[in-house]
Design a protein around this motif. Structure first.
Motif, mmCIF file in Angstrom:
data_model
loop_
_atom_site.group_PDB
_atom_site.id
_atom_site.type_symbol
_atom_site.label_atom_id
_atom_site.label_comp_id
_atom_site.label_asym_id
_atom_site.label_seq_id
_atom_site.Cartn_x
_atom_site.Cartn_y
_atom_site.Cartn_z
ATOM 1 N N LEU A 1 0.830 -1.205 0.000
ATOM 2 C CA LEU A 1 0.000 0.000 0.000
ATOM 3 C C LEU A 1 0.863 1.253 0.000
ATOM 4 C CD1 LEU A 1 -2.783 -0.910 2.591
ATOM 5 C CD2 LEU A 1 -2.745 -1.311 0.115
ATOM 6 N N LEU B 1 -3.248 0.734 -4.468
ATOM 7 C CA LEU B 1 -4.126 1.594 -3.665
ATOM 8 C C LEU B 1 -4.763 2.743 -4.461
ATOM 9 C CD1 LEU B 1 -5.433 2.148 -0.947
ATOM 10 C CD2 LEU B 1 -3.379 3.394 -0.258
ATOM 11 N N TRP C 1 -2.190 -7.449 2.848
ATOM 12 C CA TRP C 1 -1.599 -6.167 2.454
ATOM 13 C C TRP C 1 -0.409 -5.867 3.353
ATOM 14 C CZ3 TRP C 1 -1.420 -2.736 6.475
ATOM 15 C CH2 TRP C 1 -2.227 -3.065 7.582
#
Length: 303
Positions: A169, A176, A200
Protein backbone atom coordinates in the motif's frame (compact mmCIF):
# COMPACT_ATOMS: atom_id res chain seq x y z
CA UNK A 1 28.06 0.09 10.32
CA UNK A 2 25.88 0.98 7.32
CA UNK A 3 27.25 -0.32 4.03
CA UNK A 4 26.64 -0.04 0.31
CA UNK A 5 23.40 -1.35 -1.09
CA UNK A 6 22.87 -2.11 -4.77
CA UNK A 7 19.21 -2.17 -5.82
CA UNK A 8 17.72 -3.64 -8.99
CA UNK A 9 14.32 -2.18 -9.85
CA UNK A 10 15.33 0.86 -7.82
CA UNK A 11 13.14 3.28 -9.77
CA UNK A 12 9.99 1.29 -8.95
CA UNK A 13 7.51 2.00 -6.17
CA UNK A 14 9.30 0.03 -3.43
CA UNK A 15 12.78 0.81 -4.78
CA UNK A 16 12.30 4.58 -4.51
CA UNK A 17 10.93 4.51 -0.97
CA UNK A 18 13.51 1.94 0.16
CA UNK A 19 16.35 4.05 -1.27
CA UNK A 20 15.13 7.09 0.71
CA UNK A 21 14.86 5.09 3.92
CA UNK A 22 18.31 3.53 3.49
CA UNK A 23 19.92 6.94 2.86
CA UNK A 24 18.22 8.28 6.01
CA UNK A 25 19.86 5.46 7.97
CA UNK A 26 23.31 6.32 6.62
CA UNK A 27 23.62 3.65 3.92
CA UNK A 28 25.04 4.36 0.50
CA UNK A 29 22.67 3.36 -2.30
CA UNK A 30 23.21 2.62 -5.98
CA UNK A 31 20.76 1.46 -8.63
CA UNK A 32 21.21 -0.82 -11.62
CA UNK A 33 19.47 0.74 -14.59
CA UNK A 34 19.08 0.25 -18.32
CA UNK A 35 19.51 3.98 -18.86
CA UNK A 36 21.88 5.34 -16.23
CA UNK A 37 21.95 8.72 -17.97
CA UNK A 38 18.42 9.39 -16.80
CA UNK A 39 18.65 12.00 -14.09
CA UNK A 40 18.58 10.14 -10.80
CA UNK A 41 19.59 11.24 -7.35
CA UNK A 42 21.32 7.89 -6.88
CA UNK A 43 24.59 6.52 -8.13
CA UNK A 44 23.62 4.38 -11.13
CA UNK A 45 25.34 1.49 -12.89
CA UNK A 46 24.29 0.31 -16.32
CA UNK A 47 22.95 -3.14 -17.04
CA UNK A 48 21.09 -4.61 -19.98
CA UNK A 49 19.50 -7.91 -19.08
CA UNK A 50 18.45 -8.72 -22.66
CA UNK A 51 22.05 -8.33 -23.84
CA UNK A 52 23.51 -10.01 -20.77
CA UNK A 53 25.52 -6.89 -19.91
CA UNK A 54 26.26 -5.54 -16.44
CA UNK A 55 28.84 -2.95 -15.39
CA UNK A 56 31.51 -4.89 -13.44
CA UNK A 57 31.82 -2.01 -10.98
CA UNK A 58 28.25 -2.58 -9.80
CA UNK A 59 28.96 -5.89 -8.14
CA UNK A 60 32.31 -4.81 -6.72
CA UNK A 61 30.53 -1.77 -5.19
CA UNK A 62 27.95 -3.71 -3.20
CA UNK A 63 27.86 -5.09 0.33
CA UNK A 64 24.27 -6.25 -0.23
CA UNK A 65 22.07 -6.64 -3.29
CA UNK A 66 18.35 -6.01 -3.06
CA UNK A 67 16.51 -7.43 -6.03
CA UNK A 68 13.22 -5.77 -6.98
CA UNK A 69 13.48 -6.06 -10.78
CA UNK A 70 10.52 -7.36 -12.77
CA UNK A 71 7.90 -6.22 -15.25
CA UNK A 72 4.63 -5.21 -13.61
CA UNK A 73 1.92 -7.87 -13.57
CA UNK A 74 -0.84 -5.27 -13.54
CA UNK A 75 0.12 -2.85 -16.30
CA UNK A 76 -1.45 -4.61 -19.25
CA UNK A 77 -3.44 -7.69 -20.21
CA UNK A 78 -1.60 -11.00 -20.12
CA UNK A 79 -0.96 -11.92 -23.72
CA UNK A 80 1.38 -14.89 -24.17
CA UNK A 81 4.13 -12.41 -25.01
CA UNK A 82 3.47 -10.32 -21.93
CA UNK A 83 3.51 -13.45 -19.75
CA UNK A 84 6.95 -14.37 -21.11
CA UNK A 85 8.16 -10.85 -20.39
CA UNK A 86 6.81 -10.98 -16.81
CA UNK A 87 8.70 -14.21 -16.07
CA UNK A 88 11.89 -13.43 -18.01
CA UNK A 89 12.29 -9.96 -16.54
CA UNK A 90 12.54 -11.62 -13.12
CA UNK A 91 14.50 -14.76 -13.90
CA UNK A 92 17.02 -13.43 -16.42
CA UNK A 93 17.97 -10.44 -14.26
CA UNK A 94 18.85 -12.73 -11.33
CA UNK A 95 20.73 -15.11 -13.63
CA UNK A 96 22.82 -12.21 -14.90
CA UNK A 97 23.68 -11.14 -11.34
CA UNK A 98 24.51 -14.74 -10.43
CA UNK A 99 26.83 -15.07 -13.39
CA UNK A 100 28.57 -11.80 -12.58
CA UNK A 101 28.95 -12.68 -8.88
CA UNK A 102 30.36 -16.11 -9.69
CA UNK A 103 32.95 -14.67 -12.07
CA UNK A 104 34.23 -11.65 -10.20
CA UNK A 105 35.89 -10.57 -6.98
CA UNK A 106 33.28 -9.07 -4.69
CA UNK A 107 32.37 -8.54 -1.05
CA UNK A 108 28.62 -9.09 -1.30
CA UNK A 109 27.33 -10.63 1.92
CA UNK A 110 23.72 -11.18 1.08
CA UNK A 111 21.03 -11.24 -1.59
CA UNK A 112 17.53 -10.11 -0.67
CA UNK A 113 14.86 -10.66 -3.28
CA UNK A 114 11.22 -9.81 -3.70
CA UNK A 115 8.67 -12.48 -4.55
CA UNK A 116 4.90 -12.38 -4.02
CA UNK A 117 2.10 -14.12 -2.18
CA UNK A 118 0.72 -14.97 -5.63
CA UNK A 119 2.63 -18.23 -5.14
CA UNK A 120 -0.24 -19.52 -2.94
CA UNK A 121 -2.94 -18.93 -5.56
CA UNK A 122 -6.55 -18.62 -4.49
CA UNK A 123 -6.60 -20.22 -1.06
CA UNK A 124 -10.08 -19.16 0.06
CA UNK A 125 -10.41 -18.65 3.83
CA UNK A 126 -7.47 -20.92 4.64
CA UNK A 127 -4.61 -19.15 6.43
CA UNK A 128 -1.47 -19.93 4.45
CA UNK A 129 2.10 -19.87 5.73
CA UNK A 130 5.53 -20.17 4.13
CA UNK A 131 5.20 -23.98 4.28
CA UNK A 132 1.87 -24.05 2.42
CA UNK A 133 1.70 -25.68 -0.99
CA UNK A 134 2.01 -23.65 -4.20
CA UNK A 135 -0.77 -23.08 -6.65
CA UNK A 136 -0.46 -23.88 -10.34
CA UNK A 137 -1.84 -20.73 -11.97
CA UNK A 138 0.21 -18.19 -13.89
CA UNK A 139 1.12 -15.93 -10.93
CA UNK A 140 2.28 -18.91 -8.89
CA UNK A 141 4.39 -20.04 -11.84
CA UNK A 142 5.99 -16.56 -11.97
CA UNK A 143 6.77 -16.61 -8.25
CA UNK A 144 8.21 -20.13 -8.36
CA UNK A 145 10.53 -19.29 -11.25
CA UNK A 146 11.52 -16.05 -9.47
CA UNK A 147 12.33 -17.83 -6.21
CA UNK A 148 14.16 -20.72 -7.89
CA UNK A 149 16.43 -18.17 -9.58
CA UNK A 150 17.05 -16.36 -6.28
CA UNK A 151 17.85 -19.62 -4.44
CA UNK A 152 20.82 -20.18 -6.74
CA UNK A 153 22.60 -17.38 -4.89
CA UNK A 154 23.09 -19.78 -2.00
CA UNK A 155 25.51 -21.79 -4.16
CA UNK A 156 27.73 -18.70 -3.96
CA UNK A 157 27.60 -18.74 -0.15
CA UNK A 158 25.39 -15.67 -0.03
CA UNK A 159 22.84 -15.36 2.72
CA UNK A 160 19.64 -15.34 0.71
CA UNK A 161 16.32 -13.89 1.89
CA UNK A 162 13.10 -13.93 -0.13
CA UNK A 163 10.12 -11.76 0.81
CA UNK A 164 6.74 -12.81 -0.53
CA UNK A 165 5.11 -9.42 -0.71
CA UNK A 166 1.40 -8.90 -0.20
CA UNK A 167 -0.44 -5.94 -1.73
CA UNK A 168 1.96 -3.07 -1.05
CA UNK A 169 0.00 0.00 0.00
CA UNK A 170 1.29 3.40 -1.09
CA UNK A 171 -0.41 6.53 -2.34
CA UNK A 172 2.36 6.94 -4.92
CA UNK A 173 1.41 3.95 -7.05
CA UNK A 174 0.57 0.25 -7.03
CA UNK A 175 -2.90 -1.01 -6.14
CA UNK A 176 -4.13 1.59 -3.66
CA UNK A 177 -4.63 4.60 -6.00
CA UNK A 178 -6.43 2.26 -8.42
CA UNK A 179 -8.77 1.06 -5.69
CA UNK A 180 -9.22 4.59 -4.33
CA UNK A 181 -10.10 6.19 -7.67
CA UNK A 182 -13.68 4.86 -7.92
CA UNK A 183 -14.22 5.46 -4.20
CA UNK A 184 -13.24 9.11 -4.66
CA UNK A 185 -15.70 9.38 -7.53
CA UNK A 186 -18.46 7.85 -5.38
CA UNK A 187 -18.37 4.70 -7.47
CA UNK A 188 -16.53 2.47 -5.02
CA UNK A 189 -17.70 -1.11 -4.73
CA UNK A 190 -16.34 -4.41 -3.51
CA UNK A 191 -15.02 -6.65 -6.31
CA UNK A 192 -16.52 -10.04 -7.06
CA UNK A 193 -18.11 -11.59 -3.95
CA UNK A 194 -16.12 -9.15 -1.78
CA UNK A 195 -15.41 -12.11 0.52
CA UNK A 196 -11.93 -12.77 -0.91
CA UNK A 197 -9.11 -11.99 1.49
CA UNK A 198 -6.51 -9.33 0.75
CA UNK A 199 -3.15 -9.62 2.48
CA UNK A 200 -1.60 -6.17 2.45
CA UNK A 201 1.48 -4.41 3.81
CA UNK A 202 2.23 -0.69 4.22
CA UNK A 203 5.10 0.32 1.94
CA UNK A 204 7.15 1.60 4.89
CA UNK A 205 6.83 -1.73 6.70
CA UNK A 206 7.81 -3.59 3.53
CA UNK A 207 10.93 -1.39 3.25
CA UNK A 208 11.71 -1.80 6.94
CA UNK A 209 11.65 -5.56 6.40
CA UNK A 210 14.19 -5.35 3.59
CA UNK A 211 16.40 -3.18 5.81
CA UNK A 212 15.97 -5.56 8.74
CA UNK A 213 17.06 -8.46 6.50
CA UNK A 214 20.30 -6.62 5.75
CA UNK A 215 21.02 -5.87 9.40
CA UNK A 216 19.83 -9.04 11.10
CA UNK A 217 21.69 -12.14 9.95
CA UNK A 218 19.12 -14.51 11.47
CA UNK A 219 17.02 -13.68 8.39
CA UNK A 220 17.49 -16.44 5.86
CA UNK A 221 15.04 -18.18 3.57
CA UNK A 222 11.46 -17.26 2.74
CA UNK A 223 9.18 -14.88 4.65
CA UNK A 224 5.71 -13.56 3.97
CA UNK A 225 5.89 -9.76 3.90
CA UNK A 226 2.31 -9.02 4.95
CA UNK A 227 0.76 -7.16 7.86
CA UNK A 228 -0.68 -9.40 10.60
CA UNK A 229 -4.35 -8.61 9.89
CA UNK A 230 -5.58 -9.44 6.38
CA UNK A 231 -9.06 -8.17 5.47
CA UNK A 232 -11.71 -9.16 2.96
CA UNK A 233 -12.11 -7.08 -0.17
CA UNK A 234 -15.43 -5.85 1.19
CA UNK A 235 -13.82 -4.71 4.47
CA UNK A 236 -10.98 -3.07 2.52
CA UNK A 237 -13.38 -1.09 0.33
CA UNK A 238 -15.50 -0.10 3.34
CA UNK A 239 -12.49 1.06 5.43
CA UNK A 240 -11.13 3.02 2.49
CA UNK A 241 -14.46 4.77 1.92
CA UNK A 242 -14.65 5.65 5.64
CA UNK A 243 -11.12 7.05 5.76
CA UNK A 244 -11.84 9.08 2.61
CA UNK A 245 -15.25 10.17 3.98
CA UNK A 246 -17.06 8.82 0.94
CA UNK A 247 -20.21 6.72 0.85
CA UNK A 248 -20.23 3.30 -0.81
CA UNK A 249 -23.21 3.36 -3.09
CA UNK A 250 -22.76 0.68 -5.70
CA UNK A 251 -23.43 -3.02 -5.46
CA UNK A 252 -20.47 -5.38 -5.86
CA UNK A 253 -18.74 -5.43 -9.23
CA UNK A 254 -19.50 -8.93 -10.54
CA UNK A 255 -16.64 -11.29 -11.29
CA UNK A 256 -17.68 -11.76 -14.93
CA UNK A 257 -17.41 -8.00 -15.55
CA UNK A 258 -13.89 -8.00 -14.13
CA UNK A 259 -13.04 -10.98 -16.35
CA UNK A 260 -14.27 -9.07 -19.37
CA UNK A 261 -12.20 -6.00 -18.51
CA UNK A 262 -9.03 -7.67 -17.31
CA UNK A 263 -9.04 -11.16 -18.78
CA UNK A 264 -6.93 -13.65 -16.88
CA UNK A 265 -5.42 -10.77 -14.92
CA UNK A 266 -8.66 -10.54 -12.91
CA UNK A 267 -7.12 -13.38 -10.84
CA UNK A 268 -5.09 -10.66 -9.17
CA UNK A 269 -8.16 -9.05 -7.59
CA UNK A 270 -10.49 -12.03 -7.33
CA UNK A 271 -8.16 -14.58 -5.71
CA UNK A 272 -8.52 -14.87 -1.94
CA UNK A 273 -5.22 -14.79 -0.08
CA UNK A 274 -5.19 -14.94 3.67
CA UNK A 275 -1.51 -15.02 4.49
CA UNK A 276 0.17 -15.44 7.86
CA UNK A 277 2.76 -12.95 9.14
CA UNK A 278 3.82 -15.21 12.02
CA UNK A 279 7.26 -16.19 10.75
CA UNK A 280 8.34 -12.56 10.33
CA UNK A 281 6.92 -11.64 13.74
CA UNK A 282 8.83 -14.49 15.38
CA UNK A 283 12.07 -12.77 14.33
CA UNK A 284 11.10 -9.88 16.62
CA UNK A 285 10.13 -7.58 13.76
CA UNK A 286 7.30 -5.23 14.70
CA UNK A 287 4.97 -3.67 12.17
CA UNK A 288 4.33 0.02 12.38
CA UNK A 289 0.98 -0.54 10.64
CA UNK A 290 -0.73 -3.65 12.01
CA UNK A 291 -4.27 -2.71 11.04
CA UNK A 292 -5.61 -1.52 7.71
CA UNK A 293 -7.26 1.58 9.16
CA UNK A 294 -3.92 2.96 10.46
CA UNK A 295 -2.26 2.21 7.13
CA UNK A 296 -4.97 3.95 5.09
CA UNK A 297 -5.04 6.94 7.43
CA UNK A 298 -1.33 7.45 6.87
CA UNK A 299 -2.13 8.17 3.20
CA UNK A 300 -5.57 9.77 3.38
CA UNK A 301 -5.20 11.86 6.49
CA UNK A 302 -8.56 13.15 7.72
CA UNK A 303 -8.55 16.80 6.64
Amino acid sequence: MPGKILITGGSGLIGMRLSEMLIDLGYEVAHLSRNPNKVSSYKTFKWDVAKGYIDDNAVSYADYIINLAGASVADEKWSEERKKEIINSRVESIKLLHKCLSQSEHHVKGFISASAIGIYGDSGDRLVSEESSYADDFLAEVCKAWEDAAWQMRELDLRTVIFRLGIVLSDKGGALPQIAKPVKMLAGAPLGSGKQYMSWVHIDDACRLFIRAIEDTQFEGVYNAVAPHPVTNQEFTKELAEVMHKPLVLPNVPAFALNLMMGEMSEVVLASQRVSANKVMQTGFTFEYNYLEEALESFYKPS
